[in-house]
Enzyme design. Sequence first.
Site, PDB file in Angstrom:
ATOM      1  N   ASP A   1       5.226   4.327  -6.435  1.00  0.00           N
ATOM      2  CA  ASP A   1       4.749   4.548  -5.058  1.00  0.00           C
ATOM      3  C   ASP A   1       4.967   5.998  -4.632  1.00  0.00           C
ATOM      4  OD1 ASP A   1       4.484   1.827  -5.181  1.00  0.00           O
ATOM      5  OD2 ASP A   1       5.343   1.438  -3.220  1.00  0.00           O
TER       6      ASP A   1
ATOM      7  N   LEU B   1       0.817  -1.219   0.000  1.00  0.00           N
ATOM      8  CA  LEU B   1       0.000   0.000   0.000  1.00  0.00           C
ATOM      9  C   LEU B   1       0.851   1.270   0.000  1.00  0.00           C
ATOM     10  CD1 LEU B   1      -2.859  -1.080   2.455  1.00  0.00           C
ATOM     11  CD2 LEU B   1      -2.739  -1.323  -0.026  1.00  0.00           C
ATOM     12  N   GLY B   2       2.123   1.115  -0.286  1.00  0.00           N
ATOM     13  CA  GLY B   2       2.991   2.290  -0.436  1.00  0.00           C
ATOM     14  C   GLY B   2       3.327   2.971   0.882  1.00  0.00           C
TER      15      GLY B   2
ATOM     16  N   SER C   1       6.100   2.893   2.792  1.00  0.00           N
ATOM     17  CA  SER C   1       7.406   3.551   2.915  1.00  0.00           C
ATOM     18  C   SER C   1       7.444   4.836   2.088  1.00  0.00           C
ATOM     19  CB  SER C   1       8.554   2.600   2.548  1.00  0.00           C
ATOM     20  OG  SER C   1       8.580   2.354   1.170  1.00  0.00           O
TER      21      SER C   1
ATOM     22  N   ALA D   1       4.904   6.784   1.341  1.00  0.00           N
ATOM     23  CA  ALA D   1       4.071   7.810   1.995  1.00  0.00           C
ATOM     24  C   ALA D   1       4.857   8.449   3.144  1.00  0.00           C
ATOM     25  CB  ALA D   1       2.776   7.181   2.504  1.00  0.00           C
TER      26      ALA D   1
HETATM   27  O1  PMV Z   1       4.627  -3.526  -2.770  1.00  0.00           O
HETATM   28  P1  PMV Z   1       4.797  -2.084  -3.085  1.00  0.00           P
HETATM   29  O2  PMV Z   1       3.793  -1.174  -2.496  1.00  0.00           O
HETATM   30  O3  PMV Z   1       6.183  -1.592  -2.812  1.00  0.00           O
HETATM   31  O4  PMV Z   1       4.546  -1.930  -4.686  1.00  0.00           O
HETATM   32  C1  PMV Z   1       5.532  -2.353  -5.533  1.00  0.00           C
HETATM   33  C2  PMV Z   1       5.153  -2.236  -6.973  1.00  0.00           C
HETATM   34  C3  PMV Z   1       6.121  -3.001  -7.879  1.00  0.00           C
HETATM   35  O5  PMV Z   1       5.670  -2.786  -9.215  1.00  0.00           O
HETATM   36  C4  PMV Z   1       6.088  -4.494  -7.588  1.00  0.00           C
HETATM   37  C5  PMV Z   1       7.554  -2.511  -7.736  1.00  0.00           C
HETATM   38  C6  PMV Z   1       7.808  -1.112  -8.281  1.00  0.00           C
HETATM   39  O6  PMV Z   1       8.846  -0.535  -7.910  1.00  0.00           O
HETATM   40  O7  PMV Z   1       7.012  -0.606  -9.082  1.00  0.00           O
END
Ligand code: PMV
Length: 324
Positions: A150, A103-104, A106, A108
């Site tokens: 993110d 959900l992003g 880190s 945020a």
């Molecule tokens: O798991 P999260 O929230 O870090 O999302 C990562 C998304 C990916 O496409 C798997 C990696 C990226 O850097 O885009």
Amino acid sequence: MKGSAFGKVILLGEHAVVYGVPAIVVGIDRGATARAAAPDKVGAQGASSELVLRAEGREQSLTVLPDATSDLARAFSALLEACAVTAAVRVEAATELPAAAGLGCSAALAVAIVRALDAWLERPAASLEETIERAMAWEKVFHGNPSGIDATAAARGGCLLYERNHGGARMHELQLSTPLTLAIGHTGIPSTTRAMVEHVARLRERRPDLVEKSFDGIRSLVNNARLALEANDVVGLGRLMDLNQMLLSGLMLSTEEIEAMCRIAREAGALGAKLTGSGGGGCVVALVENDAEPVLAGWDKAGFRSFSTRAFQRAQASERSRAP
Ligand code: PMV
């Protein structure tokens, strides 16, 4: 001296986005806040910068020393450097997002801290591009090779078509004529973005045709999802999310829990459900027509924590954000 930022949900296109395929991301109203101030204690070696982090009901405090070994301390130190902060500072940051859940969380935190530092130093707030670039210094410590999706969603909110290209990124803001209602459930299993991105990189080396075919498929799903969003066709969007989940499973990014949660959501009337973020655990997102309650109740019965959120286009998202 406060800053805030959005959490995010990737509706379609995670992982493929690392390799230049577009992805669709929405900012959500759960996010992070941060406050910066001068430190109150000065130690024998002068003042050191300090980060106090409140997440998932726990508080963690760390001091930045030159020999920092934890990822968090190194990320904080890289962020201070990217923000050209030379004086010692005490930052208190808090997030309502689960960590390592897609959900992003880190990103945020990083964006909220960048904003709090600008406010504390009484500098004009950095532009969105500059904010994202500074936040990437922190993100790179945690994620190795992040696409930047993110940090972009954390800083901007709204609904974006995001594409990484040659060291930069292209984005197109998507207009949502009505907000999207999303149910978000946690498998309860943490997932490390870095490890999952490395898993895909290894699979791509071993089975280049499988991975390239999946990425081509994801590209056309994302393009169709963009059209569905623009036409306010949530039923079509849900189907495309289901198809994206199948391709992600084929890349071995799904788990038993994710599959069970997608099934429960669809049986409870969701228009579509898939993992969101890096997979291998983390969260599932389900798109619903209006009422997320039946999906949340289904997950709750099966022992999965969840919440519902609405995704807005950017102008409304900024108005509704929990800005300080
Ligand atoms: O798991 P999260 O929230 O870090 O999302 C990562 C998304 C990916 O496409 C798997 C990696 C990226 O850097 O885009």
